[in-house]
Write a protein that holds these residues in place. Structure first.
Motif, short mmCIF file in Angstrom:
data_model
loop_
_atom_site.label_atom_id
_atom_site.label_comp_id
_atom_site.label_asym_id
_atom_site.label_seq_id
_atom_site.Cartn_x
_atom_site.Cartn_y
_atom_site.Cartn_z
N ALA A 263 0.83 -1.21 0.00
CA ALA A 263 0.00 0.00 0.00
C ALA A 263 0.86 1.25 0.00
N GLU A 264 1.91 1.25 0.80
CA GLU A 264 2.77 2.43 0.85
C GLU A 264 3.60 2.57 -0.43
N GLY A 265 3.91 1.44 -1.07
CA GLY A 265 4.57 1.53 -2.37
C GLY A 265 3.66 2.17 -3.41
N VAL A 266 2.40 1.75 -3.42
CA VAL A 266 1.43 2.35 -4.35
C VAL A 266 1.23 3.83 -4.01
N GLY A 267 1.14 4.14 -2.73
CA GLY A 267 0.99 5.54 -2.32
C GLY A 267 2.15 6.40 -2.77
N TYR A 268 3.36 5.85 -2.67
CA TYR A 268 4.54 6.58 -3.13
C TYR A 268 4.46 6.84 -4.63
N VAL A 269 4.07 5.82 -5.40
CA VAL A 269 3.94 5.98 -6.85
C VAL A 269 2.97 7.13 -7.16
N LEU A 270 1.86 7.16 -6.46
CA LEU A 270 0.83 8.17 -6.74
C LEU A 270 1.26 9.57 -6.29
N ALA A 271 2.05 9.64 -5.23
CA ALA A 271 2.36 10.95 -4.64
C ALA A 271 3.70 11.53 -5.07
N ARG A 272 4.68 10.67 -5.37
CA ARG A 272 6.04 11.18 -5.50
C ARG A 272 6.81 10.70 -6.72
N GLU A 273 6.42 9.58 -7.30
CA GLU A 273 7.23 9.06 -8.39
C GLU A 273 7.17 9.98 -9.61
N GLU A 274 8.28 10.06 -10.31
CA GLU A 274 8.34 10.92 -11.49
C GLU A 274 7.40 10.40 -12.58
N GLY A 275 6.90 11.35 -13.39
CA GLY A 275 6.00 10.98 -14.48
C GLY A 275 4.71 11.76 -14.39
N THR A 276 3.90 11.64 -15.41
CA THR A 276 2.61 12.34 -15.43
C THR A 276 1.64 11.66 -14.47
N ARG A 323 -4.36 9.38 -0.75
CA ARG A 323 -4.68 10.32 0.32
C ARG A 323 -4.22 9.79 1.68
N LEU A 324 -4.46 8.50 1.94
CA LEU A 324 -4.02 7.90 3.20
C LEU A 324 -2.50 7.93 3.32
N TYR A 325 -1.80 7.65 2.22
CA TYR A 325 -0.34 7.70 2.24
C TYR A 325 0.15 9.10 2.58
N ARG A 326 -0.47 10.12 1.96
CA ARG A 326 -0.05 11.49 2.25
C ARG A 326 -0.35 11.87 3.69
N LEU A 327 -1.48 11.40 4.22
CA LEU A 327 -1.80 11.68 5.62
C LEU A 327 -0.75 11.05 6.55
N LYS A 328 -0.39 9.81 6.27
CA LYS A 328 0.55 9.12 7.16
C LYS A 328 1.91 9.79 7.14
N THR A 329 2.36 10.27 5.99
CA THR A 329 3.69 10.86 5.89
C THR A 329 3.72 12.33 6.31
N ALA A 330 2.61 13.05 6.11
CA ALA A 330 2.62 14.49 6.38
C ALA A 330 1.79 14.88 7.61
N ARG A 331 0.72 14.13 7.89
CA ARG A 331 -0.17 14.49 9.01
C ARG A 331 -0.55 13.21 9.75
N PRO A 332 0.40 12.61 10.46
CA PRO A 332 0.16 11.30 11.07
C PRO A 332 -0.98 11.29 12.09
N ARG A 333 -1.22 12.43 12.74
CA ARG A 333 -2.33 12.45 13.71
C ARG A 333 -3.66 12.17 13.02
N TRP A 334 -3.86 12.76 11.86
CA TRP A 334 -5.10 12.54 11.11
C TRP A 334 -5.15 11.13 10.56
N TYR A 335 -4.01 10.60 10.17
CA TYR A 335 -3.97 9.22 9.71
C TYR A 335 -4.43 8.28 10.82
N HIS A 336 -3.93 8.48 12.04
CA HIS A 336 -4.30 7.59 13.13
C HIS A 336 -5.77 7.74 13.51
N ARG A 337 -6.32 8.91 13.36
CA ARG A 337 -7.76 9.07 13.59
C ARG A 337 -8.55 8.25 12.57
N ALA A 338 -8.14 8.34 11.31
CA ALA A 338 -8.81 7.56 10.27
C ALA A 338 -8.62 6.06 10.52
#
Length: 358
Positions: A263-276, A323-338
């Motif tokens: 899941a975190e690998g897929v999240g990374y692809v969607l949020a950070r990997e190069e490409g369109t 969205r969950l990946y970005r929450l966990k990496t940038a706003r962990p408090r909100w991730y844990h609430r979810a």
């Protein structure tokens, strides 16, 4: 012939490799060879390897075009002269007593495969009691060994070169998970051969693992991450289901660990990997639709497991995963609430609690 071969893949570690080499040269056990495989390193590592080979006959330098850690370890294995082998990273260190303690344990328990713990705190590596504390683990403990990172690393065990040669074992030429696959192949071969009965785990750490190297493989993701981890997922599920007596609690946690990894690998692809964005979504969707991932999802569903990613990934919905990946990496408090909101809803619907793995 040396009793032990230490194989090292060398790449981009000019800042750290001298410390590693000094720690090896200072071992109280001296009957070893160290095969330094320069994997086309762009810095001064190659010259450092040559200098050590010139001044200490136990060190031998090999140079090759860049092909990755697995290809460098293959060179070390194919040129090893020792009865035993261990693999090391070029930016880590050993305390002076490590090799002597490890090989003495192998002599005490010749029917056990010797493993040892590690630490990223140098002050924790202290000479053990005589004899050192040892825990014996069997096939039923494989799930817990995976979760405790005891199946992950080439530098956490002794390899019997007779088994390696007889079974023609070599690391798979992938970037991620090559240690895990090689260690599982080796454990399977040892247990099947009848030469070994179990694992002898040295409870005191014997290895210092550097976790602050910004250039290390574990600090960055590469384009092959998801594909390599899918292969590792299939390998792991096949391996664990073949072991008798693994507790369901351990197996369920292993499934969750693999799901989180993917899941975190897929999240990374969607949020950070190069490409369109379209290329990112296409790559992520390919992962979700793969047979390996669908197998993992089916196992998670059969065991009524919970992950905040699971509901969305089963339905092939990418936006919530990203969205969950970005929450966990940038706003962990909100991730844990979810996480907890979904956990209690899942518990109510499933009628039982899932193990927790954030």
């Amino acid at each position: 012939m040396p009793l032990l071969t230490v194989g090292v893949a060398v790449y981009g570690a000019e800042e750290y490799i001298e410390e590693f080499l000094v720690s090896l040269a200072r071992q109280t056990f001296t009957d070893f060879e160290c095969l330094l495989v320069d994997d086309g390193s762009p810095d001064g590592c190659g010259a450092i390897c040559d200098a050590w080979a010139a001044k200490d006959s136990r060190f031998k330098a090999f140079h090759k075009e860049n092909g990755g850690e697995a290809s460098a370890w293959r060179v070390a294995i194919q040129n090893a002269q020792g009865r035993w082998l261990t693999l090391m990273d070029d930016d880590d260190r050993l305390p002076p007593f490590a090799l002597k303690t490890i090989l003495a344990q192998q002599q005490r328990t010749p029917r056990s495969m010797v493993l040892w713990r590690w630490s990223n705190r140098w002050e924790e590596l202290k000479p053990p009691a005589a004899p050192p504390a040892v825990t014996h683990l069997g096939p039923a403990d494989m799930g817990r060994m995976y979760l405790d990172s005891l199946l992950y690393y080439g530098w956490g065990r002794l390899f019997d070169m007779e088994v390696v040669r007889k079974q023609a074992l070599l690391p798979r030429l992938i970037v991620y998970g090559t240690d895990l696959l090689f260690c599982m192949d080796y454990a399977r071969a040892c247990l099947a051969s009848g030469a070994y009965e179990d694992f002898a785990l040295l409870e005191e750490p014997m290895y210092w693992y550097r976790d602050d190297n910004p250039g290390s493989l574990t600090t960055r993701l590469r384009p092959s991450y998801c594909e390599d981890e899918l292969l590792a997922t299939d390998y792991l599920l096949d391996f664990l289901t073949a072991q008798p007596g693994i507790p369901q609690a351990d197996y369920r946690l292993c499934l969750l660990h693999r799901l989180r990894t993917m899941a975190e690998g897929v999240g990374y692809v969607l949020a950070r990997e190069e490409g369109t964005p379209a290329a990112q979504r296409q790559k992520a969707q390919k992962v979700l639709q793969s047979k390996s991932f669908q197998r993992l999802l089916a196992e998670c569903r059969a065991h009524k497991l919970y992950s905040p990613y699971l509901f969305w990934m089963r339905r092939g919905l990418l936006w919530p995963v990203g969205r969950l990946y970005r929450l966990k990496t940038a706003r962990p408090r909100w991730y844990h609430r979810a996480y907890w909101a979904g956990y209690w809803l899942h518990t109510a619907l499933a009628g039982q609690k899932s193990p927790l793995l954030f």
